[in-house]
Write a protein that holds these residues in place. Structure first.
Motif, PDB file in Angstrom:
ATOM      1  N   ALA A  93      -1.585 -19.989 -10.207  1.00 47.52           N
ATOM      2  CA  ALA A  93      -1.138 -20.762 -11.364  1.00 47.52           C
ATOM      3  C   ALA A  93       0.069 -20.089 -12.006  1.00 47.52           C
ATOM      4  O   ALA A  93       0.357 -18.909 -11.741  1.00 47.52           O
ATOM      5  N   ASP A 110       5.302 -30.330 -10.598  1.00 47.96           N
ATOM      6  CA  ASP A 110       4.020 -31.003 -10.833  1.00 47.96           C
ATOM      7  C   ASP A 110       3.425 -31.525  -9.529  1.00 47.96           C
ATOM      8  O   ASP A 110       2.230 -31.360  -9.257  1.00 47.96           O
ATOM      9  N   ALA A 113       2.163 -28.577  -7.534  1.00 52.70           N
ATOM     10  CA  ALA A 113       0.967 -27.979  -8.133  1.00 52.70           C
ATOM     11  C   ALA A 113      -0.259 -28.853  -7.900  1.00 52.70           C
ATOM     12  O   ALA A 113      -1.351 -28.345  -7.609  1.00 52.70           O
ATOM     13  N   ARG A 114      -0.101 -30.159  -8.016  1.00 50.45           N
ATOM     14  CA  ARG A 114      -1.231 -31.059  -7.782  1.00 50.45           C
ATOM     15  C   ARG A 114      -1.671 -31.016  -6.322  1.00 50.45           C
ATOM     16  O   ARG A 114      -2.869 -31.089  -6.021  1.00 50.45           O
ATOM     17  N   GLN A 116      -1.594 -28.479  -4.462  1.00 50.94           N
ATOM     18  CA  GLN A 116      -2.310 -27.214  -4.251  1.00 50.94           C
ATOM     19  C   GLN A 116      -3.542 -27.089  -5.151  1.00 50.94           C
ATOM     20  O   GLN A 116      -4.333 -26.155  -4.990  1.00 50.94           O
ATOM     21  N   GLY A 117      -3.681 -28.006  -6.121  1.00 53.47           N
ATOM     22  CA  GLY A 117      -4.829 -27.948  -7.018  1.00 53.47           C
ATOM     23  C   GLY A 117      -4.760 -26.829  -8.029  1.00 53.47           C
ATOM     24  O   GLY A 117      -5.796 -26.302  -8.463  1.00 53.47           O
ATOM     25  N   VAL A 118      -3.528 -26.448  -8.423  1.00 53.78           N
ATOM     26  CA  VAL A 118      -3.366 -25.378  -9.412  1.00 53.78           C
ATOM     27  C   VAL A 118      -2.618 -25.909 -10.630  1.00 53.78           C
ATOM     28  O   VAL A 118      -2.043 -27.001 -10.612  1.00 53.78           O
ATOM     29  N   GLY A 119      -2.634 -25.118 -11.696  1.00 51.11           N
ATOM     30  CA  GLY A 119      -2.013 -25.534 -12.945  1.00 51.11           C
ATOM     31  C   GLY A 119      -0.735 -24.781 -13.256  1.00 51.11           C
ATOM     32  O   GLY A 119      -0.547 -23.639 -12.811  1.00 51.11           O
ATOM     33  N   LYS A 251      -6.058 -21.990 -15.892  1.00 50.85           N
ATOM     34  CA  LYS A 251      -7.018 -22.215 -14.798  1.00 50.85           C
ATOM     35  C   LYS A 251      -7.774 -23.525 -14.969  1.00 50.85           C
ATOM     36  O   LYS A 251      -8.366 -24.044 -14.008  1.00 50.85           O
ATOM     37  N   THR A 254      -4.663 -28.836 -13.892  1.00 48.94           N
ATOM     38  CA  THR A 254      -4.103 -29.164 -12.574  1.00 48.94           C
ATOM     39  C   THR A 254      -2.782 -29.890 -12.799  1.00 48.94           C
ATOM     40  O   THR A 254      -2.723 -30.853 -13.568  1.00 48.94           O
ATOM     41  N   GLY A 255      -1.735 -29.432 -12.140  1.00 51.36           N
ATOM     42  CA  GLY A 255      -0.417 -29.988 -12.376  1.00 51.36           C
ATOM     43  C   GLY A 255       0.253 -29.333 -13.573  1.00 51.36           C
ATOM     44  O   GLY A 255      -0.194 -28.291 -14.058  1.00 51.36           O
TER      45      GLY A 255
END
Length: 267
Positions: A93, A110, A113-114, A116-119, A251, A254-255
């Motif tokens: 993240a 964004d 990140a989406r 990869q499923g992270v923020g 954490k 997401t995005g």
């Protein structure tokens, strides 16, 4: 325990973030990035006892050195996008305090990140007072059609407008496009005197000695005026405190989340 890498660890705000992470009981510093200090212990670089964390020359090196949960970036506008995308690609993240990225840059981040499923939490200013400036300004724009932004900073600041002012303009323009009174293509004289246009909002950047970072959001309705101001001094701890709030909460995201106020107050 949340494991933190700080990029720009020897910079004005980065130093304050490193000190704050080291003082926090629920956070641990696992990496620091500063090309000029590469190979040295970050504690020694910052004038304190060694902390057992060597400074890496690049974000990629820091990410490869060991597990991390969050990258905090306070580097330069030309480098930050690559840093964040590298972190996201590694499943890490990111908290972005570096200014200079556009709405289009954040749209790309964004999407990555989406995937990869992270923020990613990004804010032009992590001070609580700046978060309140954004929060109150977005409320005001729902009710008032006339508004502009004035951005003040030191004479040598390279980016115009500041990250705080750019982010505020982008978000205010999403609430509504302000009423300019006279269309810009009808302005006579110097069109540039009306400022730059960001997402339909006029932003005026003043660069003079004695200013640190000030943003005025100006709203008018009828014969009344509302001015909401964030005025920062020369103490970077105000940014470190908000940065750590984001590092603790990213954490759960997401995005991309734009603005510390969004994280604090929703929206």
């Amino acid at each position: 325990m949340t494991r933190i890498i700080v990029a720009g660890a020897t910079g004005w705000t980065g130093r304050a973030v490193v000190d704050a992470v080291l003082a926090a009981e629920d956070l641990t510093l696992v990496g620091a990035v500063a090309r000029s200090a590469a190979g040295r212990d970050v504690g020694e670089v910052l004038g304190r006892a060694p902390v057992g964390v060597p400074v890496a020359a690049t974000v990629v090196e820091a990410l490869a050195a060991g597990p991390a949960d969050v990258l905090v970036d306070y580097t330069k506008p030309g480098a930050v996008k690559g840093h964040v995308l590298a972190a996201v690609a590694a499943g890490v993240a990111a908290v972005v305090g570096t200014s200079g990225l556009t709405a289009e840059d954040y749209a790309e981040i964004d999407a990555a990140a989406r995937a990869q499923g992270v923020g990613v939490v990004a804010s032009g200013n992590f001070a609580l007072t700046a978060a309140l400036l954004s929060h109150f300004s977005l409320i005001a724009a729902q009710h008032i059609a006339n508004f502009e932004i004035i951005d003040y900073a030191k004479a040598a600041k390279p980016d115009a407008p500041s990250g705080t002012a750019r982010e505020l303009a982008e978000r205010l323009g999403d609430v509504r496009r302000p009423d300019l009174g006279l269309p810009l293509d009808q302005v006579t004289g110097s069109r540039e005197a009306r400022g730059g246009t960001i997402n339909g909002v006029q932003v005026h950047s003043v660069r003079l000695p004695s200013f640190a970072a000030t943003v005025d959001a100006l709203f008018t309705v009828g014969n009344s005026r509302l001015k909401i101001t964030h005025d920062a001094g020369a103490d970077a701890t105000i940014y470190a405190d908000g940065t750590l709030v984001a590092a603790r909460r990213v954490k759960d995201v997401t995005g991309v989340v734009r603005g510390l106020d969004t994280l604090l107050f929703g929206g």
